[in-house]
Design a protein around this motif. Structure first.
Motif, PDB file in Angstrom:
ATOM      1  N   MET A 175      36.770  17.475  23.842  1.00 52.87           N
ATOM      2  CA  MET A 175      36.770  18.815  24.397  1.00 52.87           C
ATOM      3  C   MET A 175      35.870  18.808  25.638  1.00 52.87           C
ATOM      4  SD  MET A 175      35.683  22.435  22.579  1.00 52.87           S
ATOM      5  CE  MET A 175      36.883  22.353  21.293  1.00 52.87           C
ATOM      6  N   ASP A 176      36.417  19.239  26.752  1.00 48.12           N
ATOM      7  CA  ASP A 176      35.622  19.242  27.985  1.00 48.12           C
ATOM      8  C   ASP A 176      34.725  20.484  28.040  1.00 48.12           C
ATOM      9  OD1 ASP A 176      37.717  20.991  28.289  1.00 48.12           O
ATOM     10  OD2 ASP A 176      37.970  20.613  30.423  1.00 48.12           O
ATOM     11  N   LYS A 177      33.935  20.567  29.095  1.00 47.27           N
ATOM     12  CA  LYS A 177      32.950  21.638  29.222  1.00 47.27           C
ATOM     13  C   LYS A 177      33.602  23.022  29.270  1.00 47.27           C
ATOM     14  CE  LYS A 177      29.614  18.897  31.801  1.00 47.27           C
ATOM     15  NZ  LYS A 177      28.879  18.795  33.069  1.00 47.27           N
ATOM     16  N   TRP A 178      34.699  23.132  30.006  1.00 48.43           N
ATOM     17  CA  TRP A 178      35.343  24.436  30.152  1.00 48.43           C
ATOM     18  C   TRP A 178      35.935  24.919  28.831  1.00 48.43           C
ATOM     19  CZ3 TRP A 178      34.714  27.734  33.957  1.00 48.43           C
ATOM     20  CH2 TRP A 178      34.246  27.245  35.177  1.00 48.43           C
ATOM     21  N   ALA A 179      36.571  24.035  28.101  1.00 49.71           N
ATOM     22  CA  ALA A 179      37.158  24.423  26.820  1.00 49.71           C
ATOM     23  C   ALA A 179      36.062  24.830  25.830  1.00 49.71           C
ATOM     24  CB  ALA A 179      37.988  23.284  26.251  1.00 49.71           C
ATOM     25  N   PHE A 180      34.969  24.104  25.827  1.00 48.41           N
ATOM     26  CA  PHE A 180      33.862  24.446  24.944  1.00 48.41           C
ATOM     27  C   PHE A 180      33.255  25.792  25.334  1.00 48.41           C
ATOM     28  CE2 PHE A 180      29.323  24.299  23.847  1.00 48.41           C
ATOM     29  CZ  PHE A 180      29.436  24.176  22.472  1.00 48.41           C
ATOM     30  N   GLY A 181      33.106  26.011  26.624  1.00 44.43           N
ATOM     31  CA  GLY A 181      32.546  27.281  27.104  1.00 44.43           C
ATOM     32  C   GLY A 181      33.421  28.475  26.738  1.00 44.43           C
ATOM     33  N   ILE A 182      34.729  28.332  26.936  1.00 46.49           N
ATOM     34  CA  ILE A 182      35.650  29.416  26.585  1.00 46.49           C
ATOM     35  C   ILE A 182      35.638  29.656  25.074  1.00 46.49           C
ATOM     36  CG2 ILE A 182      38.078  30.120  26.576  1.00 46.49           C
ATOM     37  CD1 ILE A 182      36.832  30.300  29.317  1.00 46.49           C
ATOM     38  N   THR A 183      35.599  28.586  24.296  1.00 41.55           N
ATOM     39  CA  THR A 183      35.557  28.716  22.834  1.00 41.55           C
ATOM     40  C   THR A 183      34.294  29.449  22.396  1.00 41.55           C
ATOM     41  OG1 THR A 183      36.794  26.667  22.607  1.00 41.55           O
ATOM     42  CG2 THR A 183      35.604  27.444  20.674  1.00 41.55           C
ATOM     43  N   MET A 184      33.164  29.079  22.957  1.00 43.86           N
ATOM     44  CA  MET A 184      31.915  29.738  22.599  1.00 43.86           C
ATOM     45  C   MET A 184      31.915  31.207  23.024  1.00 43.86           C
ATOM     46  SD  MET A 184      30.048  27.756  20.872  1.00 43.86           S
ATOM     47  CE  MET A 184      28.514  28.631  20.900  1.00 43.86           C
ATOM     48  N   MET A 185      32.518  31.496  24.166  1.00 37.13           N
ATOM     49  CA  MET A 185      32.588  32.878  24.625  1.00 37.13           C
ATOM     50  C   MET A 185      33.447  33.721  23.685  1.00 37.13           C
ATOM     51  SD  MET A 185      33.924  34.411  28.254  1.00 37.13           S
ATOM     52  CE  MET A 185      35.620  34.000  27.919  1.00 37.13           C
ATOM     53  N   VAL A 186      34.602  33.202  23.289  1.00 38.16           N
ATOM     54  CA  VAL A 186      35.489  33.939  22.396  1.00 38.16           C
ATOM     55  C   VAL A 186      34.831  34.154  21.035  1.00 38.16           C
ATOM     56  CG1 VAL A 186      37.673  33.790  21.144  1.00 38.16           C
ATOM     57  CG2 VAL A 186      37.602  33.244  23.576  1.00 38.16           C
ATOM     58  N   VAL A 187      34.187  33.121  20.506  1.00 38.44           N
ATOM     59  CA  VAL A 187      33.509  33.241  19.215  1.00 38.44           C
ATOM     60  C   VAL A 187      32.336  34.223  19.318  1.00 38.44           C
ATOM     61  CG1 VAL A 187      32.132  31.984  17.510  1.00 38.44           C
ATOM     62  CG2 VAL A 187      34.244  30.996  18.386  1.00 38.44           C
ATOM     63  N   GLY A 188      31.608  34.178  20.400  1.00 39.29           N
ATOM     64  CA  GLY A 188      30.476  35.087  20.578  1.00 39.29           C
ATOM     65  C   GLY A 188      30.906  36.533  20.698  1.00 39.29           C
ATOM     66  N   VAL A 189      31.932  36.794  21.505  1.00 37.41           N
ATOM     67  CA  VAL A 189      32.429  38.161  21.667  1.00 37.41           C
ATOM     68  C   VAL A 189      33.034  38.649  20.351  1.00 37.41           C
ATOM     69  CG1 VAL A 189      34.165  39.567  22.849  1.00 37.41           C
ATOM     70  CG2 VAL A 189      32.755  37.985  24.150  1.00 37.41           C
ATOM     71  N   GLY A 190      33.779  37.796  19.674  1.00 36.95           N
ATOM     72  CA  GLY A 190      34.365  38.173  18.394  1.00 36.95           C
ATOM     73  C   GLY A 190      33.304  38.481  17.353  1.00 36.95           C
ATOM     74  N   GLY A 191      32.263  37.677  17.309  1.00 39.72           N
ATOM     75  CA  GLY A 191      31.173  37.928  16.375  1.00 39.72           C
ATOM     76  C   GLY A 191      30.439  39.221  16.681  1.00 39.72           C
ATOM     77  N   THR A 192      30.265  39.511  17.960  1.00 37.50           N
ATOM     78  CA  THR A 192      29.611  40.763  18.348  1.00 37.50           C
ATOM     79  C   THR A 192      30.439  41.962  17.920  1.00 37.50           C
ATOM     80  OG1 THR A 192      28.561  39.683  20.224  1.00 37.50           O
ATOM     81  CG2 THR A 192      28.711  42.080  20.297  1.00 37.50           C
ATOM     82  N   PHE A 193      31.738  41.933  18.187  1.00 42.00           N
ATOM     83  CA  PHE A 193      32.600  43.044  17.803  1.00 42.00           C
ATOM     84  C   PHE A 193      32.687  43.184  16.283  1.00 42.00           C
ATOM     85  CE2 PHE A 193      34.814  42.808  22.095  1.00 42.00           C
ATOM     86  CZ  PHE A 193      34.184  43.957  22.564  1.00 42.00           C
TER      87      PHE A 193
END
Length: 49
Positions: A1-19
């Motif tokens: 997994m490259d940096k961009w894919a990891f970053g997008i994954t972490m962003m989606v998980v973070g936003v989902g967890g917040t909501f």
């Protein structure tokens, strides 16, 4: 997994967890309002103030 894919994954998980956390808080507050309603105020006390 490259940096961009990891970053997008972490962003989606973070936003989902917040909501999800906000939704749980909203549901618990609504439940507390149902279990412990505020007493109704008399209209006479409002006119005197």
């Amino acid at each position: 997994m490259d940096k961009w894919a990891f970053g997008i994954t972490m962003m989606v998980v973070g936003v989902g967890g917040t909501f999800l956390t906000l939704a749980i808080l909203i549901w618990s507050i609504q439940l507390m309002k149902l279990l412990f309603p505020l007493p109704a105020e008399d209209s006479d006390t409002k006119k005197r103030s």
